[in-house]
Design a protein around this motif. Structure first.
Motif, PDB file in Angstrom:
ATOM      1  N   UNK A 252       0.828  -1.210   0.000  1.00  0.00           N
ATOM      2  CA  UNK A 252       0.000   0.000   0.000  1.00  0.00           C
ATOM      3  C   UNK A 252       0.866   1.266   0.000  1.00  0.00           C
ATOM      4  N   UNK A 287     -15.366 -10.784  -7.816  1.00  0.00           N
ATOM      5  CA  UNK A 287     -14.301  -9.781  -7.662  1.00  0.00           C
ATOM      6  C   UNK A 287     -14.217  -9.439  -6.187  1.00  0.00           C
TER       7      UNK A 287
ATOM      8  N   UNK B  37      -4.458   9.496  -3.034  1.00  0.00           N
ATOM      9  CA  UNK B  37      -4.178   8.114  -3.424  1.00  0.00           C
ATOM     10  C   UNK B  37      -5.413   7.227  -3.399  1.00  0.00           C
ATOM     11  N   UNK B  39      -8.133   7.571  -4.722  1.00  0.00           N
ATOM     12  CA  UNK B  39      -8.773   7.470  -6.042  1.00  0.00           C
ATOM     13  C   UNK B  39      -8.117   6.390  -6.899  1.00  0.00           C
ATOM     14  N   UNK B  40      -6.902   5.974  -6.510  1.00  0.00           N
ATOM     15  CA  UNK B  40      -6.203   4.941  -7.288  1.00  0.00           C
ATOM     16  C   UNK B  40      -6.137   3.597  -6.576  1.00  0.00           C
ATOM     17  N   UNK B  41      -6.141   3.626  -5.242  1.00  0.00           N
ATOM     18  CA  UNK B  41      -5.898   2.370  -4.517  1.00  0.00           C
ATOM     19  C   UNK B  41      -7.172   1.647  -4.096  1.00  0.00           C
ATOM     20  N   UNK B  42      -8.291   2.330  -4.047  1.00  0.00           N
ATOM     21  CA  UNK B  42      -9.541   1.660  -3.656  1.00  0.00           C
ATOM     22  C   UNK B  42      -9.964   0.710  -4.772  1.00  0.00           C
ATOM     23  N   UNK B  43     -10.007  -0.602  -4.508  1.00  0.00           N
ATOM     24  CA  UNK B  43     -10.343  -1.561  -5.561  1.00  0.00           C
ATOM     25  C   UNK B  43     -11.788  -1.423  -6.057  1.00  0.00           C
ATOM     26  N   UNK B  44     -12.630  -0.742  -5.278  1.00  0.00           N
ATOM     27  CA  UNK B  44     -14.046  -0.625  -5.654  1.00  0.00           C
ATOM     28  C   UNK B  44     -14.363   0.768  -6.201  1.00  0.00           C
ATOM     29  N   UNK B  45     -13.343   1.572  -6.380  1.00  0.00           N
ATOM     30  CA  UNK B  45     -13.525   2.917  -6.949  1.00  0.00           C
ATOM     31  C   UNK B  45     -14.565   3.730  -6.174  1.00  0.00           C
ATOM     32  N   UNK B  70      -4.211   3.315   3.594  1.00  0.00           N
ATOM     33  CA  UNK B  70      -3.532   4.133   2.577  1.00  0.00           C
ATOM     34  C   UNK B  70      -3.597   5.618   2.909  1.00  0.00           C
TER      35      UNK B  70
END
Lengths: 443, 92
Positions: A252, A287, B37, B39-45, B70
């Motif tokens: 992370x 998913x 960050x 906005x890029x690291x959340x897998x569910x957007x 994060x």
């Protein structure tokens, strides 16, 4: 059940919580296992391969399930692949020595597997002296621990309060309760955790077995490095009964400092020449994502116990990264077992104080869990050398490309191929020498 | 091969709570945070920049904990959904 005091409340129906509950119920303890999801496992995610004999020891019933097991496949073939953008080099090992129970590793889908574990806990409860007074309770979200005179003595979930002599915190890596009583730091630094992001692809079972060369219940695990655009982490592909689990684990802190997006990284991994054809004929059916401790011993609380409570599994950061495999679930189960055994002793002494529950940590220290974690910290730091995630996989592929190349030109000897590849890479001979020595010593 | 995050999430089963389990002080994201960050690291957007402002929705959350770890700006207050709510994985 509100009026009744339990010997032990276990928070979390994952592999650690179910293992602890099973051992406690088997030893006639009055327990309450609480799980926030619809069933034990319903919110749980892992890669995932569960390694070693621990699950078979705690749940010996497993060996009677081989006709229709709660796990997916036993792993008798291991692959490690080094990927560059357009190539991949693999080490591939398969052995019939891994064909027997207790298997060296089994692939699992946690929502199915942990559900079965929960059912086994219920069966053990039914056989215990507390068949009517011990419970597995689902859809119970524990909001806080009840603390009296500095001692943990129960849980509160909504309007309901349940009291116990002690609590096992098996709440997983997002360990809010553990943090609330200071057993884990309130803020766990991003460098200690990674995000696992995963897709499950389903196939006709015959097609899956043909694609991955599987016979019967056997399965393959494949880990990948070099597929993360230089970000700490790697990829995985595990075969399940009629599906595969495919995904990435991404540090992370590195992710935060990069410009990459997790789902774009996953797409680019899936588009790689060694993955894309595997997905043909399959259908993406689930998913998921979950945070996972990266295996740094510094994340593990110095003290895993307090008055009336102990912490186990991912909540304690118990993940082992040896460079050969990543083990978390077996460590979680072992820690659950050791916590249960310490609590059984504490009950005999009628002493659930900090001093008494320290025996959990002593037991864990003497078990393979902490021994391996201590012995392999060097390996953890070795493989977290940033060059491992891009430069070395690129170098290996650049060498292999020339080794196998037939281009109508005069062939180069391997020595010259390696020299050219190293000269063209950002790595020096000094880097290579240092890395080989470190690798030799730590792995 | 590429699927949108929305399509990916559609494979999951979620029982939505009326109360958001995660709250985000988007003022922090819009002012002092330099990396945004999440906005890029959340897998569910769940975090997106809309009209130059951070927009957060909890409805798509799959309870992974990435944003909890994060965000180093103190903008994310993270809890699990109330009893009986949130994500259920069929496979996991």
């Amino acid at each position: 059940m509100e009026d009744e005091k339990f010997d032990c409340i276990i928070v979390g129906g994952g592999v650690a919580g179910c293992a602890a509950a099973k051992v406690l119920a088997d030893n006639n303890m009055k327990i309450l296992l609480v799980e926030k999801g619809e069933w034990t496992g319903s919110k749980n995610v892992s890669g995932g391969v569960l390694y070693g004999p621990t699950p078979w020891e705690i749940f010996p019933e497993l060996k009677n399930t081989l006709e229709n097991p709660p796990f997916e496949r036993f792993i008798n073939r291991r692959r490690l692949s080094f990927m560059s953008d357009d190539s991949s080099f693999s080490i591939d090992y398969k052995s019939q020595k891994y064909d027997n129970v207790p298997y060296n590793g089994v692939s699992v889908l946690r929502s199915k597997f942990d559900r079965w574990l929960g059912e086994q806990v219920e069966e053990s409860i039914a056989k215990s002296d507390f068949a009517e007074d011990s419970f597995v309770a689902t859809e119970v979200m524990v909001e806080e621990l009840i603390i009296k005179d500095g001692k943990v003595c129960g849980i509160r979930a909504g309007e309901d309060e349940f009291e116990s002599d002690c609590v096992i915190l098996a709440e997983g890596v997002n360990s809010l309760l553990t943090r609330s009583i200071g057993l884990q730091k309130e803020i766990v630094d991003a460098k200690y955790v990674a995000t696992g992001i995963k897709e499950v692809w389903q196939y006709d079972q015959d097609l899956l077995e043909a694609k991955f060369q599987l016979d019967g219940l056997e399965g393959v695990s494949n880990e990948f490095v070099g597929c993360t655009k230089g970000i700490e982490g790697g990829g995985f592909l595990y075969t399940n009964k009629d599906s595969i689990s495919l995904g990435l684990v991404l540090g992370i802190k590195d992710l935060r400092d990069s410009n990459e997006t997790v789902y774009d990284l996953l797409d680019s991994f899936k588009d790689h020449t060694s993955i894309k054809p595997l997905l043909k004929g399959g259908k993406m059916v689930e998913y998921s994502a979950h945070v996972v401790p990266v295996g740094d011993i510094d994340m593990i609380p110095k003290q895993l116990y307090t008055d009336g409570a102990v912490v186990v599994g991912d909540a304690a950061g118990l993940v082992l990264n040896t460079g050969k495999s990543i083990e978390g679930m077996n460590l979680a189960m072992e820690s659950g077992r050791q916590a249960a055994l310490a609590i059984i002793e504490a009950k005999k002494k009628r002493d659930f104080s900090k001093a008494s529950l320290k025996s959990y940590q002593d037991r864990l220290s003497e078990s393979y869990v902490m021994k391996d974690l201590r012995n392999f910290q060097g390996a953890f730091h070795f493989i977290h050398n940033p060059d491992m995630f891009k430069k070395y996989p690129d170098l290996v592929n650049s060498i292999m490309n020339d080794v196998f190349l037939v281009d109508g030109q005069e062939k180069k000897k391997t020595r010259d191929i390696i020299k050219k590849a190293v000269d063209e890479s950002d790595l020096s001979y000094w880097d290579l020498m240092k890395t080989s020595i470190q690798g030799g010593l730590s792995l | 091969m590429s699927m949108s995050v929305k399509d990916r999430l559609a494979t999951n089963k979620t029982k939505l709570s009326k109360k958001p389990h995660i709250t985000v002080e988007t003022d922090i994201c819009d002012t002092t945070c330099t990396h945004k960050c999440t906005t890029r690291v959340c897998p569910a957007k769940c975090f997106e920049i809309v009209n130059d402002k951070m927009a957060f929705q909890y409805e798509d959350c799959i309870e992974c904990g990435t944003c909890l770890h994060a965000c180093d700006q103190g903008a994310v207050s993270w809890k699990f959904p109330e009893s009986g709510h949130g994500i259920t994985f069929r496979l996991g």
